[in-house]
Design an enzyme around this catalytic site. Structure first.
Site, PDB file in Angstrom:
ATOM      1  CB  VAL A  17      40.096  35.276  38.785  1.00 40.92           C
ATOM      2  CG1 VAL A  17      39.760  35.451  37.305  1.00 40.92           C
ATOM      3  CG2 VAL A  17      40.633  33.877  39.041  1.00 40.92           C
ATOM      4  CG  ASP A  35      34.245  41.150  46.284  1.00 46.32           C
ATOM      5  OD1 ASP A  35      34.970  40.427  45.578  1.00 46.32           O
ATOM      6  OD2 ASP A  35      33.750  40.762  47.356  1.00 46.32           O
ATOM      7  NE  ARG A  40      39.893  41.455  47.292  1.00 50.83           N
ATOM      8  CZ  ARG A  40      41.178  41.368  47.020  1.00 50.83           C
ATOM      9  NH1 ARG A  40      42.076  41.688  47.941  1.00 50.83           N
ATOM     10  NH2 ARG A  40      41.593  40.949  45.847  1.00 50.83           N
ATOM     11  CB  THR A  86      33.299  27.450  40.320  1.00 49.68           C
ATOM     12  OG1 THR A  86      34.639  27.502  39.793  1.00 49.68           O
ATOM     13  CG2 THR A  86      32.430  28.408  39.545  1.00 49.68           C
ATOM     14  CB  THR A 121      37.070  26.579  36.668  1.00 51.50           C
ATOM     15  OG1 THR A 121      38.262  27.324  36.452  1.00 51.50           O
ATOM     16  CG2 THR A 121      37.237  25.177  36.103  1.00 51.50           C
ATOM     17  CB  CYS A 261      42.882  25.232  40.055  1.00 48.92           C
ATOM     18  SG  CYS A 261      42.521  26.977  39.757  1.00 48.92           S
ATOM     19  NE  ARG A 332      40.958  30.727  46.838  1.00 49.19           N
ATOM     20  CZ  ARG A 332      40.851  31.210  45.603  1.00 49.19           C
ATOM     21  NH1 ARG A 332      39.663  31.317  45.038  1.00 49.19           N
ATOM     22  NH2 ARG A 332      41.936  31.563  44.945  1.00 49.19           N
TER      23      ARG A 332
END
Length: 425
Positions: A17, A35, A40, A86, A121, A261, A332
């Protein structure tokens, strides 16, 4: 509050995102991408994105973007956009630790008049009830007097090169009418598809969480229908093709429901509903159905092996695909692991091949060693779990050649032509 022209943006969290958001804003104005993962950041500075969402040329185009792990680099910013994961815990309860940690980071650098916007979210109320108090406590600033908040939920679809950040309508909201207008105007700079200004942060939070909950419920219905049709000896794909000729039929397909999600967000809503004294039966029933699909797939596969005289004991089974969806490396909450785990309980040897997944991540997260060595005529059974382009490009002949003479094939994604697979969802 700051004016739009002077907005200097910090993006907290540079995953699926945050990175696209940082790149789009970085084409137009000063952006600091932050981050905590030093590896990364080092890769991004070299133009390498492990999520495969942003190309090196796109990062070069974002000439106003810098990457950092140093919190002090955020001090000159005045708009903080939080894009951290989240997840849920082992008991399917919301895990707000990343969100709280990000809020603590913001609290260290936020100043008078600044705005913090959340994209992660959450359940309705989380921004103002869970995140804002953390900033107030750790900064000494007063909400809606010294600093302000907004919420604009992400709609990133990993691996989708057609629907990307600029051409997906963005929901926006703010803690005051003035802030809402500011947040909306800010996102309109990069979202060519336009924005939808919600009347409150809670409405925006609720809108996001029901997007994925609705899809979860719809897929659960189709999954349950698939279970019924299997017992009736009817091909689910044939049924859906026939039903799909009606103009208002919703074209959902059965399958494993994973990812960060759809397989997670409904638990945020059910958690809040139960806290408010309501037990959401339909949503939880859908989660139960979808969570059981891995077991169902393996049960059907084992039955078919027995019917065809293929020995289960000592069987070599190939699982093609590990990521949660096609054409992306995201592992994930992939539910392919349910299939693998269930197969291993039968004492078979499971070989997992996925050209998109990171081998080190697969081993670290799930204890799964990926193989690149596919052998012709080796496997007693195969599960076609993820329809990566690499698998589709192999063609049905090459896929079929991997199996032994009486190999059982479960095609979860309808990759093979009709009649070639023993089982299909």
């Amino acid at each position: 509050m700051i004016d739009l022209a002077s907005a200097k943006i910090a993006i907290i969290g540079l995953g699926y995102v945050g990175l696209p958001l940082a790149v789009e804003f970085g084409k137009l104005r000063s952006v600091v991408g932050f981050d905590i993962d030093a590896g990364r950041i080092a890769a991004l500075r070299e133009g390498r994105d492990a999520t495969q969402e942003v190309s090196a040329p796109e990062m070069i185009e974002a000439s106003h973007l810098q990457f950092t792990t140093d919190i002090s680099d955020l001090a000159d910013c005045n708009v903080y956009i939080v894009t951290v994961p989240t997840p849920i815990d082992v008991n399917n309860n919301p895990n707000l630790k990343p969100l709280i940690a990000a809020s603590e980071t913001v609290a260290q650098v936020i100043s008078q008049g600044d705005v913090v916007i959340y994209e992660s979210t959450v359940y309705p109320g989380a921004t103002e009830e869970d995140c804002v108090p953390v900033i107030e406590k750790n900064s000494g600033l007063v909400f809606n007097t010294d600093f302000f908040a907004g919420y604009s939920p992400e709609r990133i679809n990993p691996g989708d090169k057609e629907r990307r950040l600029p051409n997906i309508i963005k929901i926006t909201s703010g803690s005051t009418p003035e802030v809402a207008q500011f947040v909306d105007a800010l996102y309109r700079e990069i979202v060519t598809a336009g924005t939808h200004l919600a009347p409150s942060i809670k409405v925006a939070e609720a809108a996001k969480v029901i997007e994925n909950t609705q899809r979860d419920v719809n897929v659960a219905l189709i999954n349950e229908l698939a279970l019924v049709f299997h017992r009736l000896g009817i091909d689910t794909g044939d049924v859906l093709a026939a039903a799909g000729t009606k103009w208002n039929f919703l074209n959902f397909r059965p399958g494993l429901v994973g990812g960060h999600c759809i397989g997670v967000d409904p638990y945020y809503l059910t958690h809040k509903a139960q806290a408010a004294g309501y037990h959401p039966e339909i949503i939880l029933a859908a989660r139960k159905v979808n969570s059981a699909m891995g077991k169902m797939v393996v049960a059907e596969l084992i039955k078919e092996m027995i019917r065809k005289g293929v020995s289960v004991v000592g069987a070599e089974i190939l699982v093609m695909g590990l990521t949660f969806k096609e054409n992306c490396p995201d592992l994930r909450n992939t539910r392919v692991v349910d299939v693998i785990s269930e197969l291993e309980d039968y004492g078979v040897t499971v070989h997992v091949h996925d050209p998109r997944a990171d081998k080190a991540e697969a081993l670290a997260e799930y204890g799964i060693t990926l193989t690149d060595n596919l052998q012709t005529g080796k496997y007693d059974a195969m599960v076609l779990a993820v329809s990566h382009k690499e698998f589709v490009d192999m063609g049905s002949d090459a896929i079929m050649a991997l199996g032994k003479k009486y190999c059982v094939i479960y095609d979860l994604k309808h990759m093979l032509p009709d009649g070639l697979a023993d089982l299909r969802l």
